[in-house]
Design an enzyme around this catalytic site. Structure first.
Site, mmCIF file in Angstrom:
data_model
loop_
_atom_site.group_PDB
_atom_site.id
_atom_site.type_symbol
_atom_site.label_atom_id
_atom_site.label_comp_id
_atom_site.label_asym_id
_atom_site.label_seq_id
_atom_site.Cartn_x
_atom_site.Cartn_y
_atom_site.Cartn_z
ATOM 1 N N SER A 120 -11.837 28.106 -37.386
ATOM 2 C CA SER A 120 -11.773 27.850 -38.828
ATOM 3 C C SER A 120 -10.343 27.662 -39.288
ATOM 4 O O SER A 120 -10.121 27.220 -40.406
ATOM 5 C CB SER A 120 -12.432 28.984 -39.602
ATOM 6 O OG SER A 120 -12.423 30.173 -38.902
ATOM 7 N N HIS A 141 -15.484 21.591 -36.720
ATOM 8 C CA HIS A 141 -15.569 22.763 -37.596
ATOM 9 C C HIS A 141 -16.821 22.687 -38.465
ATOM 10 O O HIS A 141 -16.924 21.839 -39.337
ATOM 11 C CB HIS A 141 -14.297 22.860 -38.460
ATOM 12 C CG HIS A 141 -14.266 24.081 -39.312
ATOM 13 N ND1 HIS A 141 -13.682 24.124 -40.550
ATOM 14 C CD2 HIS A 141 -14.760 25.330 -39.091
ATOM 15 C CE1 HIS A 141 -13.830 25.336 -41.056
ATOM 16 N NE2 HIS A 141 -14.479 26.078 -40.196
HETATM 17 N N1 3HC Z 1 -29.806 29.845 -41.544
HETATM 18 C C1 3HC Z 1 -30.642 28.799 -41.616
HETATM 19 N N2 3HC Z 1 -31.144 28.341 -42.756
HETATM 20 C C2 3HC Z 1 -30.828 28.996 -43.865
HETATM 21 C C3 3HC Z 1 -29.975 30.112 -43.862
HETATM 22 C C4 3HC Z 1 -29.464 30.526 -42.625
HETATM 23 N N3 3HC Z 1 -28.624 31.569 -42.526
HETATM 24 N N4 3HC Z 1 -29.825 30.549 -45.133
HETATM 25 C C5 3HC Z 1 -30.563 29.727 -45.902
HETATM 26 N N5 3HC Z 1 -31.151 28.797 -45.148
HETATM 27 C C6 3HC Z 1 -32.017 27.711 -45.598
HETATM 28 C C7 3HC Z 1 -33.320 28.269 -46.135
HETATM 29 O O1 3HC Z 1 -34.280 28.401 -45.101
HETATM 30 C C8 3HC Z 1 -33.719 27.204 -47.145
HETATM 31 O O2 3HC Z 1 -34.285 26.109 -46.442
HETATM 32 P P1 3HC Z 1 -35.398 25.178 -47.120
HETATM 33 O O3 3HC Z 1 -34.769 24.535 -48.311
HETATM 34 O O4 3HC Z 1 -35.732 24.220 -46.032
HETATM 35 O O5 3HC Z 1 -36.506 26.076 -47.502
HETATM 36 C C9 3HC Z 1 -32.383 26.720 -47.713
HETATM 37 O O6 3HC Z 1 -31.395 27.087 -46.733
HETATM 38 C C10 3HC Z 1 -32.043 27.394 -49.028
HETATM 39 O O7 3HC Z 1 -32.058 28.787 -48.795
HETATM 40 P P2 3HC Z 1 -32.578 29.862 -49.850
HETATM 41 O O8 3HC Z 1 -33.579 29.241 -50.778
HETATM 42 O O9 3HC Z 1 -32.998 31.085 -49.111
HETATM 43 O O10 3HC Z 1 -31.282 30.324 -50.629
HETATM 44 P P3 3HC Z 1 -30.268 29.511 -51.489
HETATM 45 O O11 3HC Z 1 -30.876 28.349 -52.167
HETATM 46 O O12 3HC Z 1 -29.608 30.568 -52.275
HETATM 47 O O13 3HC Z 1 -29.240 28.937 -50.413
HETATM 48 C C11 3HC Z 1 -27.278 29.047 -49.146
HETATM 49 C C12 3HC Z 1 -28.590 29.745 -49.491
HETATM 50 C C13 3HC Z 1 -27.588 27.713 -48.484
HETATM 51 C C14 3HC Z 1 -26.552 29.945 -48.177
HETATM 52 C C15 3HC Z 1 -26.484 28.804 -50.486
HETATM 53 O O14 3HC Z 1 -26.337 30.017 -51.161
HETATM 54 C C16 3HC Z 1 -25.113 28.212 -50.241
HETATM 55 O O15 3HC Z 1 -24.964 27.013 -50.046
HETATM 56 N N6 3HC Z 1 -24.068 29.079 -50.291
HETATM 57 C C17 3HC Z 1 -22.676 28.658 -50.053
HETATM 58 C C18 3HC Z 1 -22.433 28.594 -48.570
HETATM 59 C C19 3HC Z 1 -21.048 28.124 -48.251
HETATM 60 O O16 3HC Z 1 -20.216 27.845 -49.100
HETATM 61 N N7 3HC Z 1 -20.778 28.056 -46.959
HETATM 62 C C20 3HC Z 1 -19.474 27.681 -46.452
HETATM 63 C C21 3HC Z 1 -18.687 28.904 -46.196
HETATM 64 S S1 3HC Z 1 -17.078 28.527 -45.561
HETATM 65 C C22 3HC Z 1 -17.295 28.352 -43.933
HETATM 66 O O17 3HC Z 1 -18.347 28.511 -43.382
HETATM 67 C C23 3HC Z 1 -16.088 27.959 -43.160
HETATM 68 C C24 3HC Z 1 -15.700 29.037 -42.197
HETATM 69 O O18 3HC Z 1 -14.644 28.513 -41.407
HETATM 70 C C25 3HC Z 1 -15.248 30.291 -42.869
#
Ligand code: 3HC
Length: 294
Positions: A120, A141
């Site tokens: 990252s 990434h």
């Molecule tokens: N694994 C697989 N699928 C997942 C999941 C997981 N851990 N979490 C959620 N999902 C899927 C669900 O199954 C659902 O799928 P569907 O639409 O097909 O039914 C979909 O994602 C939406 O999930 P939920 O309805 O349960 O929940 P939300 O609508 O609240 O979404 C989230 C959850 C997608 C995690 C959303 O909150 C989000 O986008 N959050 C921000 C995440 C983000 O910014 N990530 C980047 C972080 S930075 C990074 O990773 C870089 C690193 O280097 C640090």
């Protein structure tokens, strides 16, 4: 461009299991390697749970889910990576551990294969230079959850050949990702911008601008973010956030990248966020509640 059929994924943790799942879903054969059977089973268990959920929701047929699972071969033995065309590492964010791993993997995997790091923030060149194939080394990434987030940053180190870089772009595109090229500069595009934002949220909390939940709810309702910055910090992992801060701080020496005292203290307390149940929120109950210790 190099023809990719079989992909090795090193590490079945938060990122590795997701990368393995999207890779198998895109039709590639996957060799998923972990250090021991228990950790491997945990990672594969998460994949199986998500595949089952997709079937329950009617988003996938049982046949497709079985085929995806069937393309993932778990192992604890580096020897199983020998004939992979691409190997992606997603192990702990420690340069020392990544170099130790590449030194073990490099002599085993066929020489024409491409290596990629899911780091990252660490410089890709520092890993590339430790292998015998710095021209066939790229950054790929992914973002958490890898199954859901649409972006993959494709990082070109100074040694990366045009062919290896294009293979990375084509591979991420074949996985259905937006493959965005970026230079090998600490934090690439997203973490360069996202990490100071999360750190500023912690500082805003320290300065009493708002409570943990007020800051999170404000950014969700006011800026349309799916998660507030403190919940997102827990989601990324406070230990991972701390490591990224340290790398960005070392590189740029700018206050915006320094660990705020609250983060430092939480890490000393062993609070790593969602992954171990305690961060800005306590995840031990049915729904997260603000951690009273923060
Ligand atoms: N694994 C697989 N699928 C997942 C999941 C997981 N851990 N979490 C959620 N999902 C899927 C669900 O199954 C659902 O799928 P569907 O639409 O097909 O039914 C979909 O994602 C939406 O999930 P939920 O309805 O349960 O929940 P939300 O609508 O609240 O979404 C989230 C959850 C997608 C995690 C959303 O909150 C989000 O986008 N959050 C921000 C995440 C983000 O910014 N990530 C980047 C972080 S930075 C990074 O990773 C870089 C690193 O280097 C640090």
């Amino acid at each position: 461009m190099a023809d990719i059929k079989k992909v090795g994924v090193l590490g079945a943790g938060l990122m590795g299991h997701g990368i393995a799942q999207v890779t198998a879903t895109a039709g590639y054969d996957v060799v998923l390697r972990e250090v021991d059977d228990a950790t491997l089973e945990k990672g594969i268990g998460r994949i199986e749970k998500q595949l089952a959920r997709a079937v329950e929701k009617g988003k996938s047929s049982q046949e497709d889910a079985d085929a995806i699972r069937g393309r993932i071969h778990g192992t604890t033995d580096y020897a199983d990576l020998a004939d992979c065309d691409l190997v992606i590492e997603a192990i702990t964010e420690s340069l020392e551990r990544k170099l130790e791993m590449w030194r073990a993997v490099d002599p085993i995997v066929k020489p024409e294969a491409i290596f990629a790091t899911n780091t990252s923030s660490l410089a890709v060149i520092d890993q590339a230079a430790a292998t015998t194939r710095p021209d066939r080394f790229i950054g790929l990434h992914y973002f958490n959850p890898a199954q859901v987030m649409k972006l993959t940053e494709v990082v070109r180190a100074v040694t990366t050949s045009d062919e290896a870089f294009q293979t990375g772009i084509d591979f991420a595109t074949a996985q259905g990702k937006l493959a965005t090229p970026t230079r090998d500069t600490a934090g690439f595009i997203v973490n360069r911008l996202l990490v100071p934002y999360m750190l500023d949220a912690i500082r805003a909390y320290e300065e009493g601008v708002g409570s943990v939940s007020e800051i999170d709810e404000a950014m969700k309702a006011g800026a349309g973010h799916p998660m507030g910055p403190l919940a997102l910090s827990d989601f990324v992992g406070l230990d991972t956030l701390g490591s990224i801060c340290d790398v960005l701080w070392d590189e740029f020496r700018e206050r915006r990248f320094a660990q705020p005292p609250t983060l430092r203290k939480m890490l000393s307390a062993g609070w790593y966020g969602r992954k171990n149940g305690m961060g800005f929120y306590d995840y031990s109950g049915d729904a997260p509640v603000v951690n009273p210790g923060v």
